[in-house]
Write an enzyme that holds these catalytic residues in place. Sequence first.
Site, PDB file in Angstrom:
ATOM      1  N   TYR A 177      23.182 -11.596  13.179  1.00 22.74           N
ATOM      2  CA  TYR A 177      23.381 -10.663  12.052  1.00 22.74           C
ATOM      3  C   TYR A 177      23.445  -9.213  12.533  1.00 22.74           C
ATOM      4  O   TYR A 177      24.166  -8.409  11.930  1.00 22.74           O
ATOM      5  CB  TYR A 177      22.315 -10.883  10.968  1.00 22.74           C
ATOM      6  CG  TYR A 177      22.650 -12.138  10.177  1.00 22.74           C
ATOM      7  CD1 TYR A 177      23.618 -12.109   9.186  1.00 22.74           C
ATOM      8  CD2 TYR A 177      22.052 -13.355  10.480  1.00 22.74           C
ATOM      9  CE1 TYR A 177      23.981 -13.260   8.502  1.00 22.74           C
ATOM     10  CE2 TYR A 177      22.403 -14.512   9.808  1.00 22.74           C
ATOM     11  CZ  TYR A 177      23.371 -14.456   8.815  1.00 22.74           C
ATOM     12  OH  TYR A 177      23.736 -15.604   8.153  1.00 22.74           O
TER      13      TYR A 177
ATOM     14  N   ARG B  92      27.014  -8.646  13.531  1.00 19.64           N
ATOM     15  CA  ARG B  92      27.900  -8.516  12.360  1.00 19.64           C
ATOM     16  C   ARG B  92      27.661  -7.188  11.645  1.00 19.64           C
ATOM     17  O   ARG B  92      28.588  -6.571  11.117  1.00 19.64           O
ATOM     18  CB  ARG B  92      27.692  -9.711  11.435  1.00 19.64           C
ATOM     19  CG  ARG B  92      28.309 -10.965  12.059  1.00 19.64           C
ATOM     20  CD  ARG B  92      28.101 -12.184  11.236  1.00 19.64           C
ATOM     21  NE  ARG B  92      28.596 -12.040   9.887  1.00 19.64           N
ATOM     22  CZ  ARG B  92      28.181 -12.783   8.867  1.00 19.64           C
ATOM     23  NH1 ARG B  92      27.272 -13.717   9.063  1.00 19.64           N
ATOM     24  NH2 ARG B  92      28.672 -12.617   7.668  1.00 19.64           N
TER      25      ARG B  92
ATOM     26  N   HIS C 142      25.618 -13.709  -2.442  1.00 20.46           N
ATOM     27  CA  HIS C 142      25.080 -14.188  -1.155  1.00 20.46           C
ATOM     28  C   HIS C 142      24.364 -13.088  -0.377  1.00 20.46           C
ATOM     29  O   HIS C 142      24.187 -13.205   0.832  1.00 20.46           O
ATOM     30  CB  HIS C 142      26.194 -14.818  -0.301  1.00 20.46           C
ATOM     31  CG  HIS C 142      26.691 -16.121  -0.856  1.00 20.46           C
ATOM     32  ND1 HIS C 142      27.881 -16.708  -0.483  1.00 20.46           N
ATOM     33  CD2 HIS C 142      26.147 -16.953  -1.780  1.00 20.46           C
ATOM     34  CE1 HIS C 142      28.044 -17.848  -1.140  1.00 20.46           C
ATOM     35  NE2 HIS C 142      27.014 -18.019  -1.942  1.00 20.46           N
TER      36      HIS C 142
ATOM     37  N   LEU D 109      45.939 -16.642   0.857  1.00 22.16           N
ATOM     38  CA  LEU D 109      47.018 -16.871   1.830  1.00 22.16           C
ATOM     39  C   LEU D 109      47.493 -18.312   1.782  1.00 22.16           C
ATOM     40  O   LEU D 109      48.656 -18.600   2.028  1.00 22.16           O
ATOM     41  CB  LEU D 109      46.488 -16.625   3.250  1.00 22.16           C
ATOM     42  CG  LEU D 109      46.570 -15.260   3.878  1.00 22.16           C
ATOM     43  CD1 LEU D 109      46.039 -15.343   5.309  1.00 22.16           C
ATOM     44  CD2 LEU D 109      47.992 -14.735   3.877  1.00 22.16           C
TER      45      LEU D 109
ATOM     46  N   ALA E 204      45.734 -10.511   0.936  1.00 25.16           N
ATOM     47  CA  ALA E 204      45.073  -9.815  -0.179  1.00 25.16           C
ATOM     48  C   ALA E 204      45.549  -8.366  -0.319  1.00 25.16           C
ATOM     49  O   ALA E 204      45.726  -7.875  -1.429  1.00 25.16           O
ATOM     50  CB  ALA E 204      43.562  -9.857   0.036  1.00 25.16           C
TER      51      ALA E 204
END
Length: 236
Positions: A54, A57, A110, A204, A221
Amino acid sequence: MTGSLVILTGAGISAESGLGTFRDPDGLWAKFDWQALATPEAFAAQPGRVHEFYNARRGNLAAARPHAAHEALARLERDWLARGGDFLLVTQNVDDLHEQAGSQRLIHMHGELKKMRCLGCHSVMEAPLGLGTDTACPRCSQPGFLRPNVVWFGEIPLEMDVIFQALETCTHFAAIGTSGTVYPAAGFSQVAGQAGARLTEINLAETETSPQFHERVSGPASEAVPRWVERILAQT
Ligand code: BJW
């Protein structure tokens, strides 16, 4: 006539901002084992390894910026509300690109990568870039109780009561950039459909839930979402 609009976004909307999706061939779960990283059991067994995943990220997110799709959804929210409609954006994403673009009626079902939670005192706070097992909680001072404020497999997503109430009364539902494989989000189109909402999917590729939608908009998008937003604002 505007009505009540619920939008669900997934990792696909952030892909063009440089954040990986999960289940595409080059996605996070193709490179990393989710069972070792995205479950409460994994965190209990190897908290340092989970923090490293994490932290990396969080570092990527620090450099990421929203694109035309995030901006179009923020504009849609403003214009839809100004016309007297109701609006809720539900994101499965833990990034903050919707906020950066100006979205306000937003639920992170989330959780949020830039936040941490103390398992000792239950406070939710901004997370440092390098969260670790020895980081002390700024509120209760205990080390070893901080975890990323994200929802792992087997945990209950956030604000489900507000989300289901919105789904059960919405007139339009759109799912953008999500594969429709993770529950409960994968079931939202069905709930909105039972409420009589018009269902649009923007992606997509076809997904497991594509057959449930009245309308599919294909494409990246950054192009498909602004086009769709122009169209629905022109219709209302
Ligand atoms: C583009 C694009 C571009 C690409 N433009 N599009 C068996 C059956 C049914 C359910 C279960 C089961 N066994 C276990 C469960 C429950 C489990 C679950 O669903 N598992 C499934 C895998 C089977 N769910 C849970 O455990 C959840 N909790 C729960 O169910 O509690 C009980 C409950 C029930 C009912 C009500 C309330 C509670 C918790 C799930 C937590 C998910 N956590 C993660 C990690 C979050 C932290 C982190 O980021 O690390 O959330 S996993 C990961 O998947 C992440 C995402 O939010 C989530 C969804 O992924 P998403 O966003 O759809 O991404 P992808 O990669 O799958 O898809 C990307 C899409 O974008 C693709 O379609 C591309 O085509 C598209 N795309 N580029 C447009 N440029």
